[in-house]
Motif scaffolding. Structure first.
Motif, mmCIF file in Angstrom:
data_model
loop_
_atom_site.group_PDB
_atom_site.id
_atom_site.type_symbol
_atom_site.label_atom_id
_atom_site.label_comp_id
_atom_site.label_asym_id
_atom_site.label_seq_id
_atom_site.Cartn_x
_atom_site.Cartn_y
_atom_site.Cartn_z
ATOM 1 N N ALA A 42 0.822 -1.218 0.000
ATOM 2 C CA ALA A 42 0.000 0.000 0.000
ATOM 3 C C ALA A 42 0.854 1.266 0.000
ATOM 4 O O ALA A 42 0.496 2.270 -0.615
ATOM 5 N N VAL A 43 2.013 1.222 0.687
ATOM 6 C CA VAL A 43 2.868 2.408 0.839
ATOM 7 C C VAL A 43 3.794 2.598 -0.367
ATOM 8 O O VAL A 43 3.974 3.711 -0.859
ATOM 9 N N LEU A 44 4.378 1.486 -0.855
ATOM 10 C CA LEU A 44 5.442 1.577 -1.859
ATOM 11 C C LEU A 44 4.946 1.534 -3.307
ATOM 12 O O LEU A 44 5.621 1.007 -4.176
ATOM 13 N N THR A 45 3.782 2.071 -3.561
ATOM 14 C CA THR A 45 3.282 2.048 -4.942
ATOM 15 C C THR A 45 3.021 3.462 -5.469
ATOM 16 O O THR A 45 2.201 3.654 -6.358
ATOM 17 N N LYS A 46 3.728 4.430 -4.905
ATOM 18 C CA LYS A 46 3.528 5.822 -5.311
ATOM 19 C C LYS A 46 4.045 6.090 -6.724
ATOM 20 O O LYS A 46 3.555 6.944 -7.428
ATOM 21 N N ASN A 47 5.067 5.337 -7.132
ATOM 22 C CA ASN A 47 5.537 5.435 -8.525
ATOM 23 C C ASN A 47 5.792 4.026 -9.048
ATOM 24 O O ASN A 47 5.970 3.087 -8.251
ATOM 25 N N PRO A 48 5.797 3.841 -10.359
ATOM 26 C CA PRO A 48 5.892 2.495 -10.937
ATOM 27 C C PRO A 48 7.109 1.692 -10.480
ATOM 28 O O PRO A 48 6.998 0.497 -10.215
ATOM 29 N N LEU A 49 8.272 2.347 -10.387
ATOM 30 C CA LEU A 49 9.484 1.626 -9.999
ATOM 31 C C LEU A 49 9.360 1.070 -8.586
ATOM 32 O O LEU A 49 9.717 -0.082 -8.325
ATOM 33 N N MET A 50 8.839 1.881 -7.667
ATOM 34 C CA MET A 50 8.648 1.425 -6.291
ATOM 35 C C MET A 50 7.600 0.321 -6.235
ATOM 36 O O MET A 50 7.699 -0.602 -5.419
ATOM 37 N N GLY A 51 6.593 0.397 -7.118
ATOM 38 C CA GLY A 51 5.588 -0.656 -7.189
ATOM 39 C C GLY A 51 6.188 -1.992 -7.607
ATOM 40 O O GLY A 51 5.864 -3.035 -7.048
ATOM 41 N N VAL A 52 7.097 -1.945 -8.594
ATOM 42 C CA VAL A 52 7.796 -3.156 -9.039
ATOM 43 C C VAL A 52 8.620 -3.749 -7.897
ATOM 44 O O VAL A 52 8.587 -4.964 -7.653
ATOM 45 N N LEU A 53 9.359 -2.895 -7.191
ATOM 46 C CA LEU A 53 10.184 -3.353 -6.067
ATOM 47 C C LEU A 53 9.316 -3.947 -4.958
ATOM 48 O O LEU A 53 9.657 -4.969 -4.363
ATOM 49 N N ALA A 54 8.174 -3.288 -4.682
ATOM 50 C CA ALA A 54 7.263 -3.787 -3.641
ATOM 51 C C ALA A 54 6.693 -5.149 -4.031
ATOM 52 O O ALA A 54 6.622 -6.061 -3.192
ATOM 53 N N GLY A 55 6.294 -5.307 -5.296
ATOM 54 C CA GLY A 55 5.761 -6.583 -5.768
ATOM 55 C C GLY A 55 6.792 -7.695 -5.708
ATOM 56 O O GLY A 55 6.494 -8.821 -5.309
ATOM 57 N N ALA A 56 8.041 -7.375 -6.090
ATOM 58 C CA ALA A 56 9.123 -8.366 -6.049
ATOM 59 C C ALA A 56 9.434 -8.767 -4.611
ATOM 60 O O ALA A 56 9.611 -9.964 -4.310
ATOM 61 N N LEU A 57 9.488 -7.785 -3.713
ATOM 62 C CA LEU A 57 9.779 -8.057 -2.299
ATOM 63 C C LEU A 57 8.691 -8.917 -1.672
ATOM 64 O O LEU A 57 8.979 -9.919 -1.007
ATOM 65 N N ALA A 58 7.431 -8.535 -1.890
ATOM 66 C CA ALA A 58 6.309 -9.280 -1.308
ATOM 67 C C ALA A 58 6.309 -10.731 -1.790
ATOM 68 O O ALA A 58 6.112 -11.661 -1.001
ATOM 69 N N THR A 59 6.545 -10.937 -3.089
ATOM 70 C CA THR A 59 6.519 -12.289 -3.655
ATOM 71 C C THR A 59 7.715 -13.113 -3.182
ATOM 72 O O THR A 59 7.575 -14.312 -2.910
ATOM 73 N N ALA A 60 8.885 -12.490 -3.056
ATOM 74 C CA ALA A 60 10.074 -13.199 -2.564
ATOM 75 C C ALA A 60 9.869 -13.648 -1.119
ATOM 76 O O ALA A 60 10.293 -14.751 -0.729
#
Length: 353
Positions: A42-60
Motif C-alpha cells: 500500500a505504501v510503496l506504490t507511489k511510482n511504478p518503480l517502487m511498485g515493481v520493487l514492492a511486488g518483487a519483495l512481497a513475492t520473494a
C-alpha cells in the motif's frame, strides 16, 4: 508395465509433496508476514518503480506470485489502489516468483531430513503461534526438497528410454510445442514453480554421454516460457466476480507473460547463450538447473524493463480487452441506428397494427 507404473506415480507423488510443501510454506509465511506485506504494498506504490520493487519483495517473502497478484486484485477491487499501481506490483511479482527456482537450484540433498526434523521440532514444541508458523515454514521448506528429490530419482530411468528421448528431441527442436507443453502443464498443476521444478529436475538428467543434459537449455527455455503463460490462469480465476479494474489487473498479468513469451521465442538460441554466459560453468547436466533458474529470472527482469515505461500502454490494452459497460451503453444511445432488439420490437409493433 510395473516400471512405468512406478515412474508415473513416483513422479506424481513427488510433485504432490512439492506442491503441498510449497503451499504450506506460502500459507505460513503469509500468516507471519502477510499483514506487513499488505502495508508495504500500500505504501510503496507511489511510482511504478517502487511498485515493481514492492511486488518483487512481497513475492520473494511470501513465495507466491499468486498471493501477491490476488492482493493487488483485491486492493484494486476495493478502490484502495489504481490500475497502474496494481500493474506495477504484478510486474514485480513476476520477478519475485523466480526466487523459488533459484532455491531449487541449490544442491541441499544432504541437509533435507535435518531441515524437516528441525521444522517439525520447532512447530511441535513451541506454544507461541508465530514461532509455530516459523517452524512449519522450515518443515514445509524441507518437504519441498523431499518432493524434488523424489521426482529426480524416478526421472533417472527416463534418460535412457529411447521413446522418451525421441519425444523430448521433437519438443526441443520445435519451440512452439515446448511453449504449449509448459502452458498445459502449468494449467493442470496450477503452479509455475512446480512445473519449473519438474523441468529443472528432468533437464538435470544426463544424456548417453553422461555429461550433456537430456533436454539442453535451448530445449528447456520454450517450456519455461509456457510455464510463465500458464501461471496467469490463477489471477484470472481470482478476478471472477470482481470489479472491472480488478479484472483488468488480472488480464495485465496475462498480457505481460504472453507478449514476453511471443517476443523471446524468436531469440531462444541467443537468449540461451546469454544465460550460459552469466551462469556457472561446468558439465551441462550439473549446471543446467541453475541456468534454468537464471533464465526464468532474466526473462521476467527483461520483460519488466520493457513494460515498465509502457505501463500507460498496458492500461489502454487491458481497458480495450475489458471494456466499461457504461461507455458501451452511452455509445449505443448516441448511435443514430437503433439496436437490434429495438428494431425487432418496432417491426413487431408495425405488424400488430
Amino acid at each position: 508395465m510395473g516400471e512405468v507404473f512406478d515412474t508415473v506415480f513416483g513422479l506424481l507423488g513427488g510433485l504432490a509433496i512439492f506442491i503441498f510443501g510449497m503451499n504450506m510454506m506460502s500459507d505460513c509465511l503469509q500468516k507471519v508476514a502477510g499483514e506487513k506485506m499488505k502495508s508495504v504494498l500500500a505504501v510503496l506504490t507511489k511510482n511504478p518503480l517502487m511498485g515493481v520493487l514492492a511486488g518483487a519483495l512481497a513475492t520473494a517473502v511470501l513465495q507466491s506470485s499468486s498471493a501477491t497478484t490476488v492482493m493487488a486484485i483485491g486492493f484494486v477491487g476495493a478502490g484502495l489502489m489504481s490500475l497502474p499501481q496494481a500493474i506495477s506490483i504484478i510486474l514485480g511479482a513476476n520477478i519475485g516468483t523466480t526466487m523459488t527456482a533459484q532455491l531449487i537450484a541449490f544442491k541441499i540433498s544432504d541437509y533435507i531430513w535435518p531441515i524437516v526434523f528441525t521444522g517439525f521440532l520447532i512447530s511441535f514444541i513451541t506454544k507461541k503461534e508465530k514461532t509455530k508458523y516459523i517452524g512449519q515454514t522450515i518443515f514445509a521448506f524441507g518437504l519441498l526438497f523431499v518432493g524434488i528429490e523424489t521426482m529426480g530419482s524416478v526421472m533417472k530411468p527416463l534418460a535412457s528410454s529411447p521413446v522418451f528421448t525421441d519425444l523430448i528431441a521433437q519438443v526441443s527442436h520445435i519451440p512452439v510445442l515446448g511453449v504449449l507443453l509448459g502452458t498445459v502443464m502449468t494449467l493442470v498443476v496450477q503452479s509455475s514453480s512446480a512445473t519449473i521444478a519438474v523441468l529443472q529436475n528432468f533437464a538435470s538428467q544426463a544424456g548417453p554421454d553422461g555429461v550433456s543434459s537430456i533436454l539442453g537449455l535451448a530445449g528447456a527455455i520454450p517450456i519455461l516460457l509456457g510455464d510463465n503463460i500458464g501461471t496467469t490462469i490463477t489471477a484470472l480465476l481470482a478476478s471472477i466476480g470482481q470489479s472491472k479494474n480488478a479484472k483488468r489487473t488480472a488480464v495485465a498479468h496475462s498480457v505481460f507473460n504472453i507478449t514476453g513469451s511471443m517476443l523471446f521465442i524468436w531469440f531462444i538460441p541467443q537468449f540461451a547463450r546469454f544465460i550460459q554466459w552469466i551462469s556457472p560453468k561446468g558439465n551441462e547436466a550439473e549446471v543446467i538447473s541453475r541456468q534454468i533458474a537464471n533464465g526464468h529470472m532474466m526473462f521476467n527482469v527483461i520483460n519488466t524493463l520493457i513494460w515498465l515505461p509502457l505501463i500507460p500502454l498496458m492500461v489502454k490494452i487491458v481497458k480495450f480487452i475489458v471494456k466499461d459497460k457504461k461507455k458501451i451503453k452511452t455509445a449505443e444511445k448516441l448511435s443514430p441506428y437503433p439496436a437490434k432488439d429495438e428494431t425487432e420490437s418496432e417491426e413487431n409493433l408495425a405488424s400488430a397494427v
